[in-house]
Design an enzyme around this catalytic site. Sequence first.
Site: not given
Ligand SMILES: O=c1[nH]cnc2c1ncn2[C@H]1C[C@H](O)[C@@H](CO)O1
Length: 400
Positions: A293-294, A13, A235, A214, A15, A211, A17, A182
């Site tokens: 995640d990010d 998991h 999550h 979360e 992303h 998702h 981006d 999202g």
């Molecule tokens: O943790 C998250 N929860 C919900 N949406 C998320 C999370 N991290 C990124 N995103 C969204 C924003 C990104 O632009 C999109 C695609 O990767 O997914």
Amino acid sequence: MIPVLLSLQIELHVHLDGAIRIKTIVEVAKRRGITLPVNGEDEMRDLVIMHEPATLTEFLGKFNHYMHAIAGDREAIKRIAYEFVQTKAEEGVLYVEARYSPHLLANKGVDPLPWDQKPGDITPDDVVDLVNQGFKEGEKAFKTKVRSILCCLRHKPNWSMDVVELCKKYRKDGVVAIDLAGDESMNCESYPGHKRAFEEAVRSEVHRTVHAGEVGSANVVKEAVEVLKAERIGHGYHTLEDQTLYKRLLQQNMHFEMCPVSSRLTGASDPDFTKHPLITFKKDKANYSLNTDDPTIFNSTLNSDYQVVQKYMDFTEEEFKRLNINAAKSCFLPAKEKEELLEQLYEAYGMMEKYQNTCASVRPLLEKTNFPHSAGICKGSVFSISLLGTQQHAMGGRPP
Ligand SMILES: O=c1[nH]cnc2c1ncn2[C@H]1C[C@H](O)[C@@H](CO)O1
């Protein structure tokens, strides 16, 4: 920090981006003559990185600061994919499933165009192709295996059918599943676009993760499993609020994609890591993975997540091995590739002999009981039943 003693990890998991290098954002913006909200790498870092716990909405707002620099540019899209593989290889990741929304990187064929872009010539389909090119070159150069999961977005239900069609088109070319990301406050029963896309995914045997739970309630998880037929949950912390559901998912061996560092900063969990839901999942020997995640926005690496759980949640090396083996079993690769991945892990973790012995003794039994998928990943499943005391793997089939 305590060193984490694990040579190879699986990440399910993350992303794409949310994993772009700030340096790259700044360089690409400069090349394209695109204005960023602040000048220079340090200033961008300050703006994009979250240091203190906030909300999921605030977190999602961070993408607005930089996505317009990358979207709609062939070279940039390919570059972020290539660099992603390099980063993961440096972190010691053996296999990673990276997710993204093809629509958010496109500048043609998307309504409305994201990030206030001018119309161009890169469709969501082109984006998948470009990411694939970057991943393939990265995989060749750095040896970390990478596959894509394509994201639907809760607030863009009219993109979702496109997403599932792209998953189908690229299923033999790098794409292994569909996701719904999202803001969870938008439930999908009210957004038929998502439901239809996931029904099509089931019909076409496209793997599914969602998702859920979360920041949203256990009901979102329930909906993900019952309506969208999710095979994994992104999550899922709030599943614990519905003990009946939680026990059912434990029994089904549902895989939870846990992101500890992320959960603290998005307000998904208590900021005190010693009260994190993951502790309960660990105690119950649930099936879960650890993920970043990010990492751009959380200023983290996969090792940061490992260090946090080691320091605050008493994770041991044995647990790290168990969770990575579960991650490999729960990944969306075809059975044969999954088995190869598992073998690489057992080898790296010094568990090969045990694994082979177990397999040899139980294989005849499996053949007799007509274990589903036994030719493919029976070894992995057997291992979990006999050595780890967990249930068999959800995607590997269940014994009768
Ligand atoms: O943790 C998250 N929860 C919900 N949406 C998320 C999370 N991290 C990124 N995103 C969204 C924003 C990104 O632009 C999109 C695609 O990767 O997914």
